[in-house]
Scaffold this motif. Structure first.
Motif, mmCIF file in Angstrom:
data_model
loop_
_atom_site.group_PDB
_atom_site.id
_atom_site.type_symbol
_atom_site.label_atom_id
_atom_site.label_comp_id
_atom_site.label_asym_id
_atom_site.label_seq_id
_atom_site.Cartn_x
_atom_site.Cartn_y
_atom_site.Cartn_z
ATOM 1 N N VAL A 1 0.857 -1.195 0.000
ATOM 2 C CA VAL A 1 0.000 0.000 0.000
ATOM 3 C C VAL A 1 0.888 1.239 0.000
ATOM 4 O O VAL A 1 2.024 1.197 0.470
ATOM 5 C CB VAL A 1 -0.935 0.064 1.233
ATOM 6 C CG1 VAL A 1 -2.052 -0.930 1.142
ATOM 7 C CG2 VAL A 1 -0.179 -0.084 2.525
ATOM 8 N N VAL B 1 1.975 4.629 1.447
ATOM 9 C CA VAL B 1 1.832 5.220 2.778
ATOM 10 C C VAL B 1 2.134 6.705 2.807
ATOM 11 O O VAL B 1 1.819 7.381 3.771
ATOM 12 C CB VAL B 1 2.697 4.486 3.846
ATOM 13 C CG1 VAL B 1 2.069 3.177 4.236
ATOM 14 C CG2 VAL B 1 4.111 4.279 3.370
ATOM 15 N N GLU C 1 -11.842 -12.945 11.679
ATOM 16 C CA GLU C 1 -11.974 -13.054 13.132
ATOM 17 C C GLU C 1 -13.420 -13.260 13.593
ATOM 18 O O GLU C 1 -13.995 -12.398 14.269
ATOM 19 C CB GLU C 1 -11.356 -11.836 13.806
ATOM 20 C CG GLU C 1 -9.945 -11.647 13.314
ATOM 21 C CD GLU C 1 -9.050 -10.923 14.277
ATOM 22 O OE1 GLU C 1 -9.499 -10.603 15.372
ATOM 23 O OE2 GLU C 1 -7.888 -10.702 13.917
ATOM 24 N N HIS D 1 -7.698 -15.157 16.419
ATOM 25 C CA HIS D 1 -6.698 -14.667 17.375
ATOM 26 C C HIS D 1 -6.627 -15.640 18.529
ATOM 27 O O HIS D 1 -7.605 -15.828 19.228
ATOM 28 C CB HIS D 1 -7.163 -13.312 17.929
ATOM 29 C CG HIS D 1 -6.400 -12.166 17.391
ATOM 30 N ND1 HIS D 1 -5.051 -12.038 17.554
ATOM 31 C CD2 HIS D 1 -6.788 -11.091 16.665
ATOM 32 C CE1 HIS D 1 -4.648 -10.934 16.976
ATOM 33 N NE2 HIS D 1 -5.684 -10.332 16.418
#
Ligand SMILES: Nc1ncnc2c1ncn2[C@@H]1O[C@H](COP(=O)(O)OP(=O)(O)OP(=O)(O)O)[C@@H](O)[C@H]1O
Length: 626
Positions: free
Chosen positions: A49, A51, A204, A236
């Protein structure tokens, strides 16, 4: 179950609305998925990406990631926070395209992001549900949008069966806003499995849940996988109990794959590379310690051993490891065409989509306190208040300046009472829209059309109730054509305000929008011709005045009330300057334009704002897919 739910479902059954979803015996999934699993493998995935503002600085998020996920199995991605789990999941869903390099194959055939988006269903971590819909309605509308209604099975049965399998029977009548975290998660899975999703990707799914709810959700995912769906999820630190449910694990560390293979071989593989897992230790916690450099051993060796699992996977699904696909890309296109034609048959038609969206939005609007239950009484209440404050001012020439001020108040009230609720509501609505759009529930045009149509009744009702009360009580001329002209202006300003609020909600968070909307409107209000007349303005401000929709709305009402050769007004005082309507208009520097042009300008503003909203939604979708 609420009466409303029953009515909703019974009505459909009465209409002969039957759903072609295969037989849901004890299984959760639609029949098509069973035995039609998708094996996924990927090689050298790199994702970066920008930045810095100028785009010179890039951050590597995924670096040469290789891995595979088996069909009909529960695959998980584990790794420390920031390892790149969400980025990998988004890449596998087809949501990342511009900065993604590498190859992703499904059943041995290389696919692009469009194919992936069609094949997969993505359930993000912060899954937004429409808060005003009950569990049953949410499942019902998802089924109607995602599956074609035809001969076969009753829609109510399908919804009940899915709810039963998800353990949601107890809360069928509970609104999504009141569901517990675990119930929300299960419902979010439910809305995606009502159709034939063959690959379910979840970010998640256990976050924010207690251990019992987490286990329930993971057990559900395992059952889904056993019934033919390829499940890929990030997780997680799963508990030891949850670990036993997992078939395959991909360990990500710092944007690179460390291990990808069966869960049962994980400890042994790490042991061979010098990482000995102590007895009674949670293996996932141990692996995360390795990924964060807290344990010593040979990480390269882990990767090397793990690559054997990759080769074994490719062999078992008959894929040549030299990137030669068993089927050619043409074959994939053919297969895709086949699937697409099936998809067209299975999915709701455009008109059916619109029908469902209209119905769903109508329920939400009706139950919404701010938008409906409060808004209509407030419009009537403020109309009454204005009537009391400016009682019969319109008939008395001595009160003309105050009467003119009341028109400006009409416009101000209609604008802000419409724009602010729209600004508050749209962010939730747009989050649901973007998720559903990306999961191929319906198109942007269908959604947008349904939004315009469902907003319309309140746009008509609220200004009408307000105007009838205020117009009559403030003593405006009781002539049909003058009233209708004022009504048209009030309706248009209300439509314009709705678009303005939605646009602000589409661009900004509600907190910022609450500041931006008034801030943008202050200059437009200032140069509307009420606080300062056009002839008194410095020529620098003409452009602001020329684009001020308040100016046109204000002049429209003034022309409607004082134009068209209205007779001289009564004067209840000794002397009245503003008695002749023509003089009143010229005193306010009017007419500056004709009434039809005013209508055209206001309509032009509404069209412009709608085009802007549409473009913003397109841009937001494109941004997610970057
Ligand atoms: N658009 C972006 N711009 C800058 N950095 C980004 C962007 N998207 C992701 N990152 C960075 O990439 C890294 C990986 O992010 P990602 O969300 O994939 O991690 P994750 O493993 O899912 O983390 P978590 O478990 O905490 O959700 C993080 O350091 C994150 O800050």
């Amino acid at each position: 179950m609420s009466l409303e739910n029953d009515v909703l479902l019974n009505q459909l059954s009465m209409n002969g609305a039957i759903i072609n979803i295969g037989s849901i015996k004890n299984n959760l999934l639609v029949e098509k998925s069973i035995g039609d699993g998708k094996n996924i493998d990927f090689k050298d995935l790199n994702y970066s990406v920008r930045v810095s503002q100028k785009g010179k600085c890039t951050k590597e998020i995924l670096r040469d990631v290789c891995g595979h996920f088996r069909a009909c199995s529960l695959n998980t991605i584990i790794g420390p926070s920031g390892a790149g789990k969400t980025s990998l999941l988004s890449s596998l869903c087809g949501f990342k395209s511009s900065n993604l390099r590498g190859s992703i194959r499904v059943n041995g055939i290389q696919v692009n992001s469009d194919h992936l988006r069609k094949l997969t269903s993505y359930i993000p971590q912060d899954f937004e549900l429409l808060p005003m819909l009950t569990t049953k309605e949410t499942l019902y509308f998802a089924t109607r949008l995602k599956v074609r209604i035809s001969a076969g099975r009753s829609l109510g049965d399908v919804v009940n069966k899915v709810a039963e399998n998800l353990g949601l029977q107890e809360c069928l009548g509970t609104m999504a806003a009141n569901l517990s975290g675990g119930e929300k998660k299960r419902l979010s899975i439910g809305v995606e499995i009502v159709s034939n999703s063959q690959v379910l990707i979840l970010d998640e799914p256990t976050s924010g849940l207690d251990s019992a709810s987490s286990y329930q959700v993971m057990s559900l995912l395992r059952r889904l996988s056993q019934e033919g769906c390829t499940i890929i999820c990030s997780i997680h630190q799963p508990s030891s109990q949850i670990v036993t449910l997992i078939d395959n694990i991909l360990v990500l560390a710092d944007g690179q794959d460390l291990y990808c293979g069966p869960r049962v071989n994980l400890v042994e593989t790490f042991e061979q590379a010098g990482f000995a897992c102590p007895s009674f230790y949670n293996i996932c916690e141990f692996v995360i310690e390795i990924a964060t450099g807290q344990q010593n051993g040979d990480r390269q060796l882990v990767r090397k051993i793990s690559s054997n699992f990759h080769s074994a996977f490719l062999k078992s699904v008959r894929v040549d490891s030299n990137d030669e696909t068993v089927l050619s890309n043409n074959d994939f296109e053919d297969k895709e065409d086949e699937e697409e034609s099936c998809e067209k048959q299975c999915k709701a038609s455009w008109i059916n989509e619109l029908d469902v969206l209209l119905w769903r939005a109508a329920i939400c609007i009706r139950r919404d306190n701010a938008m409906t239950k409060l808004r209509l009484p407030v419009h009537i209440g403020v109309g009454l208040l204005l009537g009391l404050v400016f009682r019969d001012f319109g008939k008395d020439a001595s009160k003309t300046p105050s009467n003119i001020a009341s028109y400006f108040f009409f416009i101000l009230f209609l604008f802000f009472s419409t724009a602010m609720p729209a600004l508050q509501m749209f962010p939730i609505e747009s989050a649901v829209f973007i998720r559903e759009y990306l999961n191929n529930w319906y198109g942007l045009c269908t959604y947008y059309l349904s939004k315009i149509i469902t907003d319309l009744p309140l746009q008509i009702l609220c200004p009408t109730c307000f105007l009838i009360t205020a117009y009559w009580l403030t003593g405006q001329p009781l002539e049909w054509d003058r009233f209708m002209k004022v009504w048209i202006i009030c309706f248009l300003i209300s439509m314009l305000a709705q678009s303005f609020g939605v646009l602000a909600g589409a661009i900004f968070e509600p907190q910022i929008g609450c500041f931006i909307v008034p801030a943008l409107n202050i200059p437009l209000l200032l140069f509307a011709g009420f606080f300062i007349k056009f002839s008194e303005m410095s020529s620098y401000f003409y452009p602001v005045s020329a684009i001020s929709f308040y100016r046109y709305a204000f002049e429209g009402i003034m022309q409607a009330v004082y134009g068209n050769d209205r007779p001289v007004l009564n004067c209840d005082a000794d002397f009245c300057i503003l008695r002749k309507p023509k003089f009143i208009l010229s005193y306010m520097d009017m007419p500056s334009t004709t009434f039809p042009i005013i209508i055209c300008i206001l309509c032009g503003w509404i069209v412009f704002l709608h085009a802007f909203i549409y473009t913003i939604l397109r841009w937001r979708i494109a941004n997610v897919l970057k």
